[in-house]
Design a protein around this motif. Sequence first.
Motif, PDB file in Angstrom:
ATOM      1  N   ARG A 283      16.200   2.088  -9.669  1.00  0.00           N
ATOM      2  CA  ARG A 283      17.268   1.823 -10.635  1.00  0.00           C
ATOM      3  C   ARG A 283      18.601   2.144  -9.977  1.00  0.00           C
ATOM      4  O   ARG A 283      18.730   3.122  -9.244  1.00  0.00           O
ATOM      5  CB  ARG A 283      17.094   2.644 -11.903  1.00  0.00           C
ATOM      6  N   ARG A 284      19.597   1.304 -10.256  1.00  0.00           N
ATOM      7  CA  ARG A 284      20.939   1.485  -9.695  1.00  0.00           C
ATOM      8  C   ARG A 284      21.953   1.368 -10.812  1.00  0.00           C
ATOM      9  O   ARG A 284      21.799   0.560 -11.722  1.00  0.00           O
ATOM     10  CB  ARG A 284      21.211   0.420  -8.633  1.00  0.00           C
ATOM     11  N   THR A 285      23.020   2.180 -10.739  1.00  0.00           N
ATOM     12  CA  THR A 285      24.091   2.131 -11.721  1.00  0.00           C
ATOM     13  C   THR A 285      25.393   1.735 -11.017  1.00  0.00           C
ATOM     14  O   THR A 285      25.423   1.536  -9.805  1.00  0.00           O
ATOM     15  CB  THR A 285      24.283   3.496 -12.401  1.00  0.00           C
ATOM     16  N   ALA A 286      26.471   1.653 -11.792  1.00  0.00           N
ATOM     17  CA  ALA A 286      27.768   1.304 -11.219  1.00  0.00           C
ATOM     18  C   ALA A 286      28.515   2.537 -10.712  1.00  0.00           C
ATOM     19  O   ALA A 286      29.638   2.416 -10.212  1.00  0.00           O
ATOM     20  CB  ALA A 286      28.617   0.588 -12.273  1.00  0.00           C
ATOM     21  N   ARG A 287      27.894   3.703 -10.807  1.00  0.00           N
ATOM     22  CA  ARG A 287      28.579   4.937 -10.406  1.00  0.00           C
ATOM     23  C   ARG A 287      28.633   5.046  -8.883  1.00  0.00           C
ATOM     24  O   ARG A 287      27.645   4.797  -8.199  1.00  0.00           O
ATOM     25  CB  ARG A 287      27.861   6.157 -10.997  1.00  0.00           C
ATOM     26  N   ARG A 288      29.795   5.407  -8.363  1.00  0.00           N
ATOM     27  CA  ARG A 288      29.952   5.513  -6.915  1.00  0.00           C
ATOM     28  C   ARG A 288      29.203   6.734  -6.396  1.00  0.00           C
ATOM     29  O   ARG A 288      29.170   7.784  -7.048  1.00  0.00           O
ATOM     30  CB  ARG A 288      31.433   5.607  -6.535  1.00  0.00           C
ATOM     31  N   PRO A 289      28.610   6.640  -5.204  1.00  0.00           N
ATOM     32  CA  PRO A 289      27.805   7.742  -4.685  1.00  0.00           C
ATOM     33  C   PRO A 289      28.645   8.877  -4.110  1.00  0.00           C
ATOM     34  O   PRO A 289      29.784   8.678  -3.681  1.00  0.00           O
ATOM     35  CB  PRO A 289      26.981   7.069  -3.574  1.00  0.00           C
ATOM     36  N   LEU A 290      28.057  10.049  -4.102  1.00  0.00           N
ATOM     37  CA  LEU A 290      28.649  11.209  -3.442  1.00  0.00           C
ATOM     38  C   LEU A 290      28.425  11.084  -1.944  1.00  0.00           C
ATOM     39  O   LEU A 290      27.400  10.573  -1.495  1.00  0.00           O
ATOM     40  CB  LEU A 290      27.991  12.487  -3.971  1.00  0.00           C
ATOM     41  N   VAL A 291      29.399  11.543  -1.155  1.00  0.00           N
ATOM     42  CA  VAL A 291      29.337  11.410   0.305  1.00  0.00           C
ATOM     43  C   VAL A 291      29.533  12.783   0.941  1.00  0.00           C
ATOM     44  O   VAL A 291      30.248  13.635   0.409  1.00  0.00           O
ATOM     45  CB  VAL A 291      30.412  10.425   0.799  1.00  0.00           C
ATOM     46  N   PHE A 292      28.887  12.981   2.095  1.00  0.00           N
ATOM     47  CA  PHE A 292      28.982  14.271   2.785  1.00  0.00           C
ATOM     48  C   PHE A 292      29.134  14.033   4.285  1.00  0.00           C
ATOM     49  O   PHE A 292      28.444  13.197   4.862  1.00  0.00           O
ATOM     50  CB  PHE A 292      27.731  15.110   2.528  1.00  0.00           C
ATOM     51  N   GLY A 293      30.049  14.786   4.917  1.00  0.00           N
ATOM     52  CA  GLY A 293      30.239  14.687   6.358  1.00  0.00           C
ATOM     53  C   GLY A 293      31.157  15.784   6.848  1.00  0.00           C
ATOM     54  O   GLY A 293      32.077  16.208   6.138  1.00  0.00           O
ATOM     55  N   GLY A 294      30.909  16.268   8.057  1.00  0.00           N
ATOM     56  CA  GLY A 294      31.749  17.320   8.619  1.00  0.00           C
ATOM     57  C   GLY A 294      31.742  18.595   7.809  1.00  0.00           C
ATOM     58  O   GLY A 294      32.723  19.345   7.797  1.00  0.00           O
TER      59      GLY A 294
END
Length: 357
Positions: free
Chosen positions: A141-152
């Motif tokens: 299932r996918r929604t229109a909510r933008r994903p959380l991102v992680f780096g550095g």
Amino acid sequence: MSYQFDHRELRDVLGSFVTGVTVVTTVDEERRHHGLTVNSFSSVSLDPPLVLWSQSNSSPSYPIFSKSGRFVINILAEDQIDLSNRFARSGPDKFSNLEIDIGNHGLPILKDTSAWLVCRFVSAIPGGDHTIFLGEVEQIRRTARRPLVFGGGKYLVADTHDLAPPQSGKTPGDGPFHAMRLGGRVIARLAAEFDQSFALAVWGSHGPTVINWAPSLTSPRKTLPVGLVLPVTLTAPGIAFAAHLPKSVTEPFVEAELSPSAIERWSADLQTARAHGLAMTINRLGGGDSALSVPVRDANGHAVLTITAVGDTGQFEPRLDSPLAEALRVAGRSLSRRLGYVGENGHVHGTPQAADP
């Protein structure tokens, strides 16, 4: 084998690879829920649909996941940092007071995520101090909510890159407003890169109007207030706008601000801005400020936005041939391209098709 780096250095290098953030959840034989934060999730195959993730062999929940028949990959949304932190900690109460959905086989599914995948355990592959779990995707299932991102080592926000061309060569329906949103990200990036203050301005009903500021990170200066209307003929944003707007739009402002004796200088300012793709002023307002400004242009070649580097004259010497000037040109070209402004040979022009002096 002897390595020429330590674990900290390796962790820092691996951290430069930006990932999404997931919480992998499962249920044990006693129907107890388990979960942990994971950013090692990756797709493997579309046919059959396979994904993988890895877990430390020393993790308290490792015995649970190594024996689980199924698990859920919950892809967190950008406002779910609290969930990421909750499941990154060890402890038996990760699901305490947490509202969840229960899927097939009693699997816990987190609410309001960007997406989730229910997977059947396929195999476990040894990988040093971790084990790689391979799963076959059974439900998604996918929604229109933008994903959380992680780096550095930091949480990040996923957004359209300001240098990326528009999809299918089409201009977004909210072109200028989209450019304003991206422009805010551009000035934040430039402020961090050049340690200089940057302003974003639009052409309003009263002329150039400041809508956003990104101050220098280590040498913050007092920024001008958002909503400030700038003189057209005395400021770099004003000159950048006037160089790429119809004369009928700018003439009332120019006539109100300039005496006939200053027209020659004004014409030279416009010619320089058109020739170099930038407008430059040095202490024009008498307050010690100097500035470099680049226009962002729409499909008709008209300036709808300006990005400006501004600083005290004693510390900031604007130059048309500096790395900062080139970075401004690149930013202006990329945003202009997103608005559909394309010059000869498919490249954004620095000189207008038809300019009114």
